[in-house]
Enzyme design. Structure first.
Site, PDB file in Angstrom:
ATOM      1  N   ASN A 217     -15.305  20.433 -73.189  1.00  0.00           N
ATOM      2  CA  ASN A 217     -15.589  19.803 -71.898  1.00  0.00           C
ATOM      3  C   ASN A 217     -14.344  19.790 -71.013  1.00  0.00           C
ATOM      4  OD1 ASN A 217     -18.239  19.271 -72.652  1.00  0.00           O
ATOM      5  ND2 ASN A 217     -17.767  17.232 -73.417  1.00  0.00           N
ATOM      6  N   HIS A 275     -17.754  16.250 -80.203  1.00  0.00           N
ATOM      7  CA  HIS A 275     -18.630  15.084 -80.271  1.00  0.00           C
ATOM      8  C   HIS A 275     -18.230  14.155 -81.409  1.00  0.00           C
ATOM      9  CE1 HIS A 275     -22.099  16.970 -77.735  1.00  0.00           C
ATOM     10  NE2 HIS A 275     -20.986  16.724 -77.043  1.00  0.00           N
ATOM     11  N   TYR A 284     -19.039  24.986 -79.100  1.00  0.00           N
ATOM     12  CA  TYR A 284     -18.031  24.283 -78.307  1.00  0.00           C
ATOM     13  C   TYR A 284     -16.633  24.869 -78.520  1.00  0.00           C
ATOM     14  CZ  TYR A 284     -21.345  20.674 -76.879  1.00  0.00           C
ATOM     15  OH  TYR A 284     -22.399  20.010 -76.314  1.00  0.00           O
TER      16      TYR A 284
END
Length: 815
Positions: A217, A275, A284
């Site tokens: 992210n 996460h 990811y």
């Protein structure tokens, strides 16, 4: 119930970022496009904007080359299809009827992604939309519509945060880069302002300002902020993007260029977690590699160049983190999380994305790294003829790959071999020249599964010791309809309660399930042999089991002990559940006798000593009782051939990743051990011989080169005399294989001509020190970790300080 992550998490991200043939996985190449003009040499921004556009279009290439022509056709087909269906009417409420209303976050997020594809086709020579004035004008009107009706600073976030803060702004900024010569300044200012509202910096979650961004992210947001800075010609914003990679704001706390010891990011043992508790190298982790690599390439040789001296962490991750979990271009499903349920993202596509990101990173990495990675990629591409890489990627990735493939100075690296224990993400990978076996474990630290936003609805047992067997001659095993059709209650390697389960993750947001067991992981010896264990504390059941795996050169021994349940249901251990594709009927031989090949055949196989499945390998069942299961420890082998029909929609209903309702049918061969109803202290033992012939399997079963010396609640252990190897997992203080342990640990010892190699780990992370008495004399210590002390003698004692080692292996070499 799954434990929810903080805030509404779980972007349905990767399908969006790589939608269609156009990939935001970028090249370093620069060159002309249909619209490009000469950059002003005095302007620091224009050269980087040209570079950013080339990262999307591929720059200059030969459209007559058959590979590029094929990639252009894929791009043109998708872009022109969306162009044709785009609603141009004055009173429209959406750009596409299937994405209505546009105000919905998932719909405007996907709308921007489609516009980016059309814009890329417009900016790429050789498509039907190339340099079309009508296409440019229509795109400008579409952007105005989405800004006015759906995505603007006046709207508060709702639904999935990711569409607001990453998905939409990324696609919007990419589109603006491509159309920057056509977009009026006032419009561009509005779009930049919108992105600044929802993605002001890489450091914080806008809808939860106290939540720091981590991992993929953070990398994604850094790219978005950089593109915004270029379009706004704002030096401060570009510096913010660059510094976001290193987390300058928080003094490096969430830097992408540092090894973490908990939470999200790269671990020194090669693990990657996102996460908070999910093994996520394959999605990811790959996106982090791609986005960080893109930004490094984009800003290179500019005043905003990334100069963090710790970028080596990213470079080392290629060999340490990614290479072990890529098999001939396939990304192993054990590190893909909920992405396994996505119909349009099978293992070979995520593998291609990782390969693309690695070659991209090679463009700006030091030569020693880049040369090794290009050879690695060349080997992956050449070996995977089932899913040719060149047919999976767009023009930018194709250009880099062809440069590597056409260069005779770049060798093709052979398959990686070795044993890899990723203690920080509860994964084990054992690789041999022709095959690999991956174990997906879980614990109170690492989730058994992640589900949510309608994804991974049947992922109940994927982290309960599932064993993925990869065969170099069978690269479609898990990517060809497997997850849509496999019996989710019978995943290979798992011990399960046969209770009926409800769908998981059907609501909004994502969550993880972490079991309560401490033990998951094991030890590695000489990078070649491995021993792993997992305590199974089943979700929603009284089922308990102690499971262990011992990985050798040509075999993996799987043991189970203390298997107990009291719910009145049958308990099974699944040895194999092999995908036979649409019409496969490979021969199954049991103890030399061929079994029926028709679908629907099922039979108990009492007293079976070995089995062989043509094209896969052998299975040996040492000391399997001839009697049927009786609930008091007896176990019997059963076999089933079946044809299973399912749909991708049944396991994924996500707004942008949901599968189709088209029935998919595959054949399966299943072997399982029946422990009976409510077993008490049941056990099992079987040996996998991947790639072995039926004759070799029979010989192995008869000669028993590996002996099982313990399989109970105290210890599980094997002895491989040919290798001079003893391996054991101790659940409590005790003795096995001649080794006496003071407490729980995993031990591997090997005697050879050069002495004794020793490996010890505490996969439960519960101990402070563990002492071992070895069954052979030791005169001296040749080498030992600083956590290991040895008292030589006829019965030497080795003491290992395991506290704080997070389950990693401690080693010594003795003589």
């Amino acid at each position: 119930m799954p434990t929810p992550l903080p805030g509404p998490t779980g972007p349905r991200r990767r399908t969006l970022l790589a939608a269609g043939a156009v990939s935001a996985l970028v090249p370093v190449a620069t060159g002309g496009t249909a619209w490009a003009a000469q950059a002003n040499e005095a302007d620091s921004y224009d050269p980087l904007l040209v570079r950013a556009a080339a990262q999307l279009t591929g720059g200059a290439f030969d459209a007559a080359d058959p590979d590029f022509a094929a990639a252009l056709k894929v791009l043109d087909t998708q872009a022109s299809g969306w162009w044709k269906d785009l609603d141009r009417s004055a009173g429209r409420t959406a750009l596409w009827t299937d994405l209505s209303p546009a105000k919905d976050p998932g719909n405007f997020g996907q709308s921007y992604t489609r516009l980016r594809t059309i814009a890329t086709a417009w900016a790429t020579p050789g498509t039907s939309l190339s340099d079309s004035a009508e296409a440019a004008d229509t795109l400008l009107e579409a952007l105005r519509f989405l800004h006015a009706d759906a995505y603007n600073p006046g709207r508060p976030e709702s639904g999935n945060w990711w569409f607001w803060e990453i998905g939409a702004p990324r696609a919007l900024m990419d589109t603006c880069v491509l159309l920057r010569g056509k977009i009026p300044a006032a419009d561009l200012a509005k779009y930049v302002s919108t992105v600044a509202k929802f993605c002001p910096d890489p450091d914080r979650r806008t809808n939860a300002p106290t939540l720091s961004e981590t991992g993929a992210n953070r990398a994604d947001k850094a790219v978005i902020v950089a593109l915004r800075g270029l379009l706004a010609r704002d030096s401060t914003t570009l510096a913010l993007a660059r510094d976001g990679l290193s987390d300058v704001r928080d003094k490096g706390k969430n830097s992408l260029f540092t090894y973490v010891t908990s939470g999200d990011g790269f671990y020194e043992d090669g693990s990657f977690v996102q996460h908070g508790s999910v093994a996520y190298t394959g999605t990811y982790g790959s996106v982090l590699l791609g986005s960080a690599g893109q930004l490094i390439a984009l800003l290179a040789d500019s005043e905003w160049a990334v100069t963090d001296p710790k970028t080596s962490v990213l470079y080392e991750a290629v060999d340490r983190t990614f290479s072990p979990v890529v098999f001939d271009g396939l990304m192993m499903d054990a590190v893909r999380g909920r992405a396994t349920s996505r119909e349009k993202a099978p293992d070979h596509k995520d593998g291609a994305a990782a390969l693309t990101n690695i070659l991209q990173l090679a463009g700006g990495a030091p030569a020693a790294y880049a040369e090794r990675w290009r050879a690695l990629a060349k080997g992956w591409i050449r070996r995977n003829t089932s899913h040719p890489y060149l047919s999976l990627v767009g023009v930018p990735a194709l250009a880099r790959a062809k440069t590597v493939l056409d260069d005779p100075a770049v060798p093709a690296t052979d398959r990686l071999t070795g044993h890899f224990a990723f203690a920080d993400m509860d994964r084990v990978v054992h690789r041999r020249p022709g095959w690999a076996l991956t174990l997906s474990l879980s614990s109170k630290r690492i989730a058994a599964y992640e589900a949510g936003n309608g994804e991974n609805l049947h992922g109940w047992y994927t982290g309960d010791g599932m064993a993925y067997l990869y065969d170099g001659d069978d690269l479609g095993q898990f990517g060809d309809g497997f997850w849509a059709t496999v019996d989710p209650y019978r995943l290979p390697g798992t011990t399960v309660d046969t209770r009926e389960r409800a769908d998981i993750g059907s609501g909004g947001g994502t969550g993880t399930y972490r079991p309560k067991n401490a033990v998951a992981g094991g030890a590695v010896l000489d990078g070649r042999f491995g021993a792993a264990a997992m305590e199974l504390l089943a979700d929603g059941s009284t089922l308990r089991a102690r499971k262990a795996w011992f990985s050798l050169d040509n075999a993996v021994v799987a043991l189970g002990a203390d298997i107990t349940a009291s719910d009145g249901r049958s308990i099974e251990t699944v040895v194999e559940n092999r995908n036979l594709y649409e019409d496969g009927a490979p021969r199954l031989t049991v103890d030399g006798r061929r079994q029926p090949s028709r679908s629907g055949w099922s039979a108990p196989l009492p007293g079976a000593r070995w089995a062989h499945l043509e094209g896969t390998g052998g299975y040996v069942f040492p000391d399997l009782p001839a009697q049927p299961s009786d609930g008091r420890g007896g176990t019997r082998l059963r076999a089933l051939r079946e044809e299973r029909t399912g749909t991708w929609r049944a396991i994924n209903t996500g707004a942008d990743t949901g599968g189709s309702t088209t029935p998919v049918t595959r054949r399966y061969l299943t072997l399982w051990l029946d422990h009976g109803v409510s077993p008490a202290a049941s056990s099992y033992a079987y040996v996998l011989l991947p790639g072995a012939s039926a004759t070799a399997t029979a010989v192995w079963s008869h000669s028993r080169p590996v002996r099982i010396v313990a399989n109970d609640a105290t210890a599980q252990a094997v002895e491989a005399r040919r290798h001079g190897l003893l391996a054991a997992h101790f659940w409590q203080p005790g003795s096995a294989a001649g080794i006496k342990a003071s407490g729980p640990c995993t031990v591997i010892a090997r005697r050879g001509g050069d002495g004794i190699s020793l490996a010890v780990a505490d996969p439960g992370r519960t101990g402070t020190t563990v002492s071992l008495e070895l069954p052979f004399p030791v005169r001296e210590v040749v080498r030992a970790d600083d956590t290991v002390t040895v008292t030589p003698g006829r019965r030497p004692v080795v003491t290992v300080r395991v506290e704080g080692s997070r389950g990693h292996t401690h080693t010594a070499h003795l003589r």
